[in-house]
Write an enzyme that holds these catalytic residues in place. Structure first.
Site, PDB file in Angstrom:
ATOM      1  CG  ASP A 210      -5.720  -0.541   2.004  1.00  0.00           C
ATOM      2  OD1 ASP A 210      -6.396   0.391   1.263  1.00  0.00           O
ATOM      3  OD2 ASP A 210      -5.270  -1.570   1.485  1.00  0.00           O
TER       4      ASP A 210
ATOM      5  CG  ASP B 129      -2.957  -4.205  -1.241  1.00  0.00           C
ATOM      6  OD1 ASP B 129      -4.147  -4.116  -1.634  1.00  0.00           O
ATOM      7  OD2 ASP B 129      -2.727  -4.972  -0.296  1.00  0.00           O
TER       8      ASP B 129
ATOM      9  CG  ASP C 211      -1.841  -1.261   1.351  1.00  0.00           C
ATOM     10  OD1 ASP C 211      -2.318  -1.566   0.460  1.00  0.00           O
ATOM     11  OD2 ASP C 211      -1.964  -1.512   2.501  1.00  0.00           O
TER      12      ASP C 211
ATOM     13  NE  ARG D 223     -10.585  -3.458  -2.299  1.00  0.00           N
ATOM     14  CZ  ARG D 223      -9.536  -4.535  -2.137  1.00  0.00           C
ATOM     15  NH1 ARG D 223      -8.120  -3.897  -1.636  1.00  0.00           N
ATOM     16  NH2 ARG D 223      -9.637  -5.745  -2.380  1.00  0.00           N
TER      17      ARG D 223
END
Ligand SMILES: *[C@@H]1O[C@H](CO)[C@@H](O)[C@H](O)[C@H]1NC(C)=O
Ligand SMILES: *[C@@H]1O[C@H](CO)[C@@H](O)[C@H](O)[C@H]1NC(C)=O
Ligand SMILES: *[C@@H]1O[C@H](CO)[C@@H](O)[C@H](O)[C@H]1NC(C)=O
Length: 315
Positions: A156, A152, A122, A209
């Site tokens: 997050d 990724d 991430d 997302r």
């Protein structure tokens, strides 16, 4: 004196034909929402770094760290408690690098341009951490192309992270935006945690997302969405309040029954949907109890295209 008067006159003349001057109710430099009270490394001048080696060393000590310039290939830098990482000017950040905030509290990340994480990682990953404010950054990678799992997430939060505010960021050109809660099987650690405020963010060309939330609680307001398969995805009993956002060409702008074994819940108010649909199978009664200022959906895109991202609040 004369010069500045001439400059003002020129600006007035030029803007008479341009877009209306931004009318904004929310303050552009204010911490609002679940991360309220976060102070990071405090208000000192701190350490300014211009290389990955200096950043790595400074990160171990924490405090205020200012990044000057776009640093490339730093790997994943661990950020400890009581740290602020701030970008200098409008062109500072990290390429082929990322941050991991793990088992930490009280962290601020502002005014940094994050481009492309190391493969499989991430750009900013928050695990088992509380009180994190991520504000006025720019997150992107190579676009919605190639293997969607090569990189990724952009930003997050997982493993019971809590008390987070993600504000005034630009997210663009990427597959997987912002994942809150990584697994349907992590109820024990995540239930009652993963509370995140998302406001005045600008999402363009991110596939999904935006965010995806399992178990947690999210308040998403005054943000601009352009493109995407799923926008706000509420899963596994998560509750979201989605307020005054502008969605254009987002297939599932707000959805509660996608991808997980149990649905989430959502409530929505004052959103603008253009070529976008919502599918709310379970209504949430959640309402934030903190004070906040909404800008209307119709202004969300003009406000965030101008006042989100880097170079707005500078250090
Ligand atoms: C962070 O700062 C607070 C307040 O000064 C202090 O009590 C705490 O020990 C610090 N945490 C760490 C991990 O350094
Ligand atoms: C809405 O979708 C239609 C069909 O895909 C497209 O022609 C149109 O340009 C879209 N409108 C906007 C505002 O993007
Ligand atoms: C959803 O939000 C609206 C607007 O704030 C509110 O009037 C309504 O009561 C909420 N719905 C539920 C089920 O709480």
């Amino acid at each position: 004196m004369h010069f500045s008067n001439i400059a003002v006159a020129a600006l007035t003349a030029a803007t008479a034909y341009a877009a209306p001057v931004e009318k904004r109710a929310a303050k552009v430099d204010e911490l609002v929402g679940f991360a309220a009270g976060t102070t990071g490394g405090g208000s000192g001048a701190g350490t300014t770094v211009t290389s990955c080696a200096a950043l790595t060393t400074a990160a171990k000590a924490g405090g205020v760290i200012k990044i000057s310039g776009q640093l490339t290939g730093c790997g994943i830098i661990k950020i400890i408690s009581n740290t602020s990482v701030l970008g200098v000017g409008a062109n500072s950040g990290l390429t082929d690098s990322g941050f991991q905030i793990r088992k930490a509290t009280n962290v601020i990340i502002r005014n940094l341009k994050f481009y492309r994480a190391p493969a499989g990682k991430d750009l900013v990953d928050i695990d088992e951490s509380t009180k994190v404010w991520v504000d006025h950054n720019d997150f992107s990678s190579i676009g919605i192309t190639g293997d969607k799992d090569k990189y990724d997430g952009l930003l997050d939060a997982k493993h019971g992270a809590d008390s987070l505010t993600f504000s005034w960021n630009k997210f663009h050109d990427h597959w997987k935006g912002s994942l809150v809660g990584h697994s349907d099987n992590n109820a024990a650690q995540d239930t009652g945690k993963l509370k995140v405020t998302y406001h005045h963010n600008h999402f363009t060309k991110v596939n999904s997302r935006l965010p995806s939330v399992r178990f947690g609680t999210a308040h998403v307001y005054s943000s601009c969405y352009d493109g995407g398969i799923s926008g706000v995805n509420s899963r596994m009993g998560a509750q979201v309040f989605v307020e005054a956002n502008s969605f254009t060409n987002v297939a599932n702008a707000i959805i509660t029954n996608l991808d997980s074994k149990e649905e989430g819940s959502a409530n929505e108010s004052g959103n603008l949907l253009v070529n976008s649909t919502t599918q709310i199978t379970k209504k949430s009664t959640y309402k934030p109890s903190y004070a906040y200022t909404v800008d209307p959906a119709a202004s969300a895109c003009s406000i965030t295209s101008k006042s989100a991202g880097v170079g707005v609040v500078t250090f």
